[in-house]
Design an enzyme around this catalytic site. Structure first.
Site, PDB file in Angstrom:
ATOM      1  N   ILE A  29      18.073  -4.181  17.270  1.00 46.16           N
ATOM      2  CA  ILE A  29      16.869  -4.290  16.438  1.00 46.16           C
ATOM      3  C   ILE A  29      16.112  -2.974  16.293  1.00 46.16           C
ATOM      4  O   ILE A  29      15.117  -2.902  15.577  1.00 46.16           O
ATOM      5  CB  ILE A  29      15.904  -5.372  16.984  1.00 46.16           C
ATOM      6  CG1 ILE A  29      15.523  -5.069  18.446  1.00 46.16           C
ATOM      7  CG2 ILE A  29      16.517  -6.741  16.840  1.00 46.16           C
ATOM      8  CD1 ILE A  29      14.514  -6.054  19.011  1.00 46.16           C
ATOM      9  N   GLY A  30      16.558  -1.917  16.943  1.00 48.34           N
ATOM     10  CA  GLY A  30      15.867  -0.638  16.781  1.00 48.34           C
ATOM     11  C   GLY A  30      16.529   0.449  17.583  1.00 48.34           C
ATOM     12  O   GLY A  30      17.235   0.181  18.564  1.00 48.34           O
ATOM     13  N   GLY A  33      15.253   8.340  19.566  1.00 49.93           N
ATOM     14  CA  GLY A  33      15.788   9.424  20.386  1.00 49.93           C
ATOM     15  C   GLY A  33      15.861   9.087  21.859  1.00 49.93           C
ATOM     16  O   GLY A  33      16.695   9.624  22.588  1.00 49.93           O
ATOM     17  N   MET A  34      14.950   8.194  22.350  1.00 51.48           N
ATOM     18  CA  MET A  34      14.914   7.907  23.784  1.00 51.48           C
ATOM     19  C   MET A  34      15.179   6.450  24.101  1.00 51.48           C
ATOM     20  O   MET A  34      14.963   6.016  25.234  1.00 51.48           O
ATOM     21  CB  MET A  34      13.550   8.314  24.353  1.00 51.48           C
ATOM     22  CG  MET A  34      13.305   9.808  24.358  1.00 51.48           C
ATOM     23  SD  MET A  34      14.591  10.748  25.214  1.00 51.48           S
ATOM     24  CE  MET A  34      14.403  10.121  26.885  1.00 51.48           C
ATOM     25  N   GLY A  35      15.670   5.660  23.154  1.00 53.24           N
ATOM     26  CA  GLY A  35      15.958   4.271  23.472  1.00 53.24           C
ATOM     27  C   GLY A  35      16.632   3.521  22.355  1.00 53.24           C
ATOM     28  O   GLY A  35      16.410   3.803  21.179  1.00 53.24           O
ATOM     29  N   VAL A  37      17.182  -0.556  21.315  1.00 50.85           N
ATOM     30  CA  VAL A  37      16.610  -1.855  21.670  1.00 50.85           C
ATOM     31  C   VAL A  37      17.442  -2.970  21.036  1.00 50.85           C
ATOM     32  O   VAL A  37      17.785  -2.903  19.851  1.00 50.85           O
ATOM     33  CB  VAL A  37      15.137  -1.952  21.212  1.00 50.85           C
ATOM     34  CG1 VAL A  37      14.529  -3.276  21.657  1.00 50.85           C
ATOM     35  CG2 VAL A  37      14.331  -0.784  21.771  1.00 50.85           C
ATOM     36  N   LYS A  52      16.012  -2.672  26.422  1.00 48.17           N
ATOM     37  CA  LYS A  52      15.972  -1.271  26.002  1.00 48.17           C
ATOM     38  C   LYS A  52      16.913  -0.467  26.884  1.00 48.17           C
ATOM     39  O   LYS A  52      16.754  -0.409  28.102  1.00 48.17           O
ATOM     40  CB  LYS A  52      14.550  -0.711  26.103  1.00 48.17           C
ATOM     41  CG  LYS A  52      14.428   0.737  25.646  1.00 48.17           C
ATOM     42  CD  LYS A  52      12.973   1.196  25.653  1.00 48.17           C
ATOM     43  CE  LYS A  52      12.834   2.615  25.169  1.00 48.17           C
ATOM     44  NZ  LYS A  52      11.401   3.047  25.124  1.00 48.17           N
ATOM     45  N   ASP A 145       1.368   9.483  24.528  1.00 43.65           N
ATOM     46  CA  ASP A 145       2.180   9.504  23.302  1.00 43.65           C
ATOM     47  C   ASP A 145       1.741   8.391  22.357  1.00 43.65           C
ATOM     48  O   ASP A 145       2.566   7.668  21.799  1.00 43.65           O
ATOM     49  CB  ASP A 145       3.668   9.379  23.650  1.00 43.65           C
ATOM     50  CG  ASP A 145       4.577   9.848  22.504  1.00 43.65           C
ATOM     51  OD1 ASP A 145       4.082  10.593  21.634  1.00 43.65           O
ATOM     52  OD2 ASP A 145       5.760   9.472  22.483  1.00 43.65           O
TER      53      ASP A 145
END
Length: 956
Positions: A29-30, A33-35, A37, A52, A145
């Protein structure tokens, strides 16, 4: 979590259909750069969850894994409806993953989609996000962030903060976030000084890589609110460098310009959240949440008032006695907001963010004593007020040039309105004076620049000429109130005109003419006018202070006397004038930098739109205290306040150079050129930048562009002289020095003549020409007894070996300037250490220089970083190579402070000698080569060069 607009990932993982632990993966679903999901079914609890994972390219990276664990630990410590719930973190088959609640909806980035949210939705989401941040901060967690991608909007319209992967954990100390410690990260996953987060939403302190507290999230949240309300980023830009510079130095385009029908209160909330100085920002998420809730309530009440008016519905009262005050309060609040909703966007009273232009008075009396005088008096009266901000004379002159008008053009109402538009001001203040029999009729009128409508008018009469200034005060006071200033500040900052200026029209006229000469950059011509003003009114404090400023370049002794007299009269002036006088007194007479700093800080706090204290702090005080970051903060405030002002750009460029931030300095220089901003002293900083970039062509162009201004032309010739000496071209340096001295002599600037002679003496002494150094130093001291000339002469004599004469000057300095910060904690320790070193007592020199530690890296006009240079030589004499190398490296690490001072070249030679002492022949030889390459075309008879060549020859 589910997004109907999915991110495209570059990850190579393909886990759909697999079962990891007890989670069956349904769909991806997504990705980012860092995950990556996935939606999954929890086979034990029969529910949907989101998993994740790290992307394939970093799945085995220990730092990335630690970041994922940090996200899980930080978010799992929080239990809040507007923070995504973390159920657990697990690992299977070498894959680390987080299990979190599954959300249905869109990321805020996609929800905005380049278009503003409705105001009710933006406020509702903003309140929820603020509440979530408050919960995180109360647990000592800083997100670091906050951005649209990390806020999810559920299908039911609620906000959820995601991704605590960059979160920072600090000990919780209550609601005072400004005091929150910043030392204990969850793992050292970043390098010290590294900027964390996403550039477009970083706080200024985050962009600079400084220690952070919870207020960094509040700035990012402000940028988020701005984007929700406007549909555009607060700090747009095509490159990271442009965005970075905007965050540090620019205010976003006001919401009133982007979306005019938004309530001003929202602009104020966002503006406070986006304050560059975190001390002026919201201090807690709770504060900003309360303000958003208050705005939401007021808008809802106003809306209810509109509906009631249309329907005619009347609620049945229950009890009127206690309810009436509440009804009236609610009605007043509703009508206030309703008035905003319904009013036409035409003429309105001023706000404390507006600027105004003063036109020249229309004088039909036939008496020239009123010409310029009443405008000066009106300006002085309004400058008392923190509410008003008057466009400076420098900005007026710049705008006049762009309009094709002479810089001293009379500011008729028509020209003043054009100036008003060009400077983005809100109103023009027109004045007039006429006679009616034996009376004088004085009129003031504020006119909206946008609509041309009258905002406020006042007319008063004076029974005789001697009563005109008092009538002006009366009219100005009434006008201040009519234009929106509060009664409390009018009462507090309303000194009578005889205190703010003078009770004498003739003295005020002379003072006004002197200020006109200053604005024309003809300081010599201003002197007789200020002297006339003092003769007509011996208690005219600001005339004494103005003479002190003018005389500083011509006769420092006279200058200090005038500052002293102004200080003695400081109780007879208004609040702003007192700040001005005290700041100059502490800076120039006593030299107490801490008192000067405090005076200017209180001045800036009391008058937040006054550029003078910001300039003093950024360009004079903080650099001398070696607090370059604070100086840059103040320079950035100055540029926000005066975005087209040459002095603002000078201060910013000066600050970037001191901080060795050459990329930002170069970007500022490009902006200066693009905007065609030019003033003499800005050229000096552009010359320095060109030197640091080894751009000889640009250096020459800046020097050529200064022709016609004796002071700056002389300074740039002096800079060229220093550049020649830096490369060992001493014959050329002497020739240029003579030209420069001749320039100052023609302008009768004795202090500057002495200054250039003593700098010549210091250069000669450093390079080993002792006799020439003594001769130049002796002449300079005979011409000027100023603090800086005396110190530089003493230093030259100490380097040249004339210890007795140097000691005498040092003793005199200590007696004359007992409160002077630089004398007591920079100049004297350096002199005494150099004298000890000449006496072969290196360890004593090192001990003496401990007193200079707090200020030794400061930017001084006289011999910057010389305490470090002398300490480096002392360590060499004590045969402590590593310690010596450290000192010389400090000099090389501060090129924007040292610039083209000869110690910048000699530090390389000192570093080479230090390496040799430590037995590092390879580094020593390479560093000798650096120095000799720099001096490859140097005059061959320089003693220091001969010695260096001899030392290097022994290494071959």
């Amino acid at each position: 979590m589910r997004s109907t607009q999915r991110d495209e990932g570059t990850d190579a993982l393909s886990l759909v259909g697999q079962t990891i632990s007890h989670y069956h993966i349904v769909e991806k679903i997504g990705a980012g750069g860092m995950g990556v999901v996935y939606k999954a079914e929890d086979c034990k609890l029969d529910r949907c969850v989101a998993l994740k994972f790290l992307p394939g390219n970093v799945a085995g990276d220990s730092h990335a894994i630690e970041r994922l664990k940090r996200e899980a630990k930080a978010a799992s410590a929080l239990n809040h409806p507007n923070i995504c719930i973390i159920y657990e973190i697990d690992e299977q088959s070498g894959k680390t993953f987080i299990v979190m609640e599954y959300l249905d909806g869109l990321s805020l980035k996609h929800r905005i989609g380049g278009k503003p949210l409705s105001l009710p939705l933006a406020l509702e989401l903003g309140i929820e996000i603020a509440d979530a941040l408050e919960a995180a901060h109360s647990k000592g967690i800083i997100h670091r962030d906050i951005k649209p991608e990390n806020v999810f909007v559920t299908a039911r319209g609620h906000a959820k903060i995601l991704d605590f992967g960059l979160a920072k954990l600090v000990p919780y100390v209550g609601a005072d976030l400004s005091n929150m410690p910043t030392a204990s990260d969850l793992g050292a996953l970043t390098s010290p000084g590294e900027a964390i987060g996403t550039i477009a939403y970083m706080s200024p302190e985050q962009a600079r890589g400084e220690d952070l507290d919870a207020r960094t999230d509040l700035f990012s949240f402000g940028a988020l609110l701005y984007e929700m309300a406007s549909g555009r980023r607060a700090f747009p830009g095509k490159t990271a460098a442009i965005v970075h510079e905007a965050i540090l130095n620019r205010a976003p385009v006001p919401l009133a310009q982007v979306k005019p029908r938004l309530p001003p209160a929202l602009d104020e909330i966002i503006g406070k959240a986006l304050e560059k100085d975190r001390r002026l920002r919201y201090q807690s998420a709770e504060e900003i949440r309360r303000d958003l809730q208050r705005l939401k309530r007021d808008l809802e009440m106003a809306h209810a008032g509109v509906v009631s008016a249309k329907t005619g519905a009347q609620p049945a009262p229950k009890s009127t006695r206690w309810l009436l005050p509440a009804i009236f309060l609610t009605l007043a609040t509703s009508l206030g907001v309703l008035g905003w909703l319904l009013r036409p966007h035409g003429a309105h009273a001023l706000t404390d963010k507006d600027t105004v232009v003063l036109s020249d008075f229309t004088n039909t009396t036939g008496d020239p004593v009123f010409d310029g005088t009443l405008r000066q008096g009106l300006s002085a009266e309004l400058e008392q007020s923190p509410f008003f901000s008057i466009i400076s004379e420098e900005r007026i002159q710049q705008a006049l040039r762009l309009m094709g008008q002479p810089s001293d053009a009379r500011l008729t109402p028509g020209i003043a309105r054009q100036l008003c538009s060009r400077t983005g001001s809100a109103a023009v203040l027109d004045g007039s004076i006429a006679t009616l029999g034996t009376q004088y009729v004085l009129g003031l009128k504020a006119v909206s620049c946008g609509s041309g409508e009258s905002l406020a008018e006042m007319q008063v009469t004076a029974n005789g000429k001697e009563q005109v200034l008092k009538a002006l005060v009366k009219a100005t006071t009434s006008l201040r109130i009519k234009l929106g200033e509060s009664l409390s500040t009018v009462e507090k900052f309303n000194a009578p005109i005889e205190q703010v200026t003078t009770p004498s029209l003739e003295a005020l006229q002379a003072y006004s003419l002197g200020r006109t000469m200053i604005n024309k950059q003809d300081e010599a011509a201003a002197v007789p006018f200020f002297q006339t003003a003092i003769r007509l009114d011996p208690n005219f404090a600001m005339a004494y202070a103005s003479l002190g400023v003018v005389y500083y370049s011509y006769s420092e002794k006279d200058s200090l006397g005038y500052f002293q007299k102004a200080y003695e009269l400081r109780e007879r002036v208004g609040e702003r004038e007192r700040f001005y006088i005290e700041a100059h007194y502490y800076s120039y007479v006593t030299g107490d930098l801490e008192k000067s700093r405090r005076a200017n800080e209180v001045w800036a706090q009391t008058y937040p739109r006054d550029d003078v204290p910001l300039y003093n702090l950024s360009s004079l005080i903080y650099p001398e205290l070696a607090e370059y970051n604070k100086g840059l903060e103040r320079a950035s405030e100055l540029l926000r306040l005066q975005p087209e002002d040459c002095g603002s750009y000078y201060s910013v460029l000066f600050s970037y150079l001191n901080s060795n931030r050459l990329n930002e300095a170069q970007a500022t220089a490009r902006e200066v050129r693009d905007k065609k901003i030019d003033c003499p002293f800005l050229r000096f900083e552009l010359y320095k930048l060109a030197f640091l970039q080894n751009d000889a062509t640009e250096m020459g162009q800046q020097a050529a562009g200064a022709a016609g201004n004796a002071q700056i032309e002389g300074l740039l010739q002096g800079a060229a002289c220093d550049t020649a000496a830096y490369a060992g071209h001493m014959r050329l340096a002497r020739e240029l020095s003579q030209r420069e001295i001749a320039e100052f002599q023609r302008a009768e600037m004795k202090t500057q003549v002495a200054w250039r002679r003593v700098l010549s003496a210091l250069r000669e002494a450093l390079l080993g020409n002792a006799a020439v150094a003594k001769q130049q130093a002796t002449v300079a001291v005979g011409m000027s007894g100023s603090r800086d000339v005396q110190y530089a002469a003493a230093l030259a004599l100490a380097f040249a070996g004339y210890s007795r004469q140097a000691q005498g000057l040092a003793d005199s300095l200590g007696k004359r300037f007992p409160e002077d910060t630089l004398v007591q904690f920079n100049f004297l320790p350096t002199l005494r250490a150099q004298l000890a070193l000449r006496s072969k007592n290196a360890l004593s020199a090192i001990e003496i220089l401990k007193a200079a530690d707090p200020y030794e890296l400061g930017h001084t006009d006289t011999a910057p970083l010389y305490p470090v240079f002398v300490r480096g030589n002392a360590y060499l004499a004590a045969r402590q190579g590593t310690a010596a190398a450290s000192e010389f490296q400090k000099i090389l690490d501060h090129p924007g402070v040292v610039v083209n001072d000869p110690i910048g070249a000699l530090a390389r030679l000192g570093l080479a000698r230090a390496y040799m002492l430590d037995g590092d022949t390879e580094k020593g030889r390479a560093t000798y080569q650096d120095f000799l390459t720099l001096w490859k075309d140097a005059d061959p008879d320089i003693p220091v060069l001969k010695q260096a060549k001899a030392e290097y020859a022994k290494l071959q």
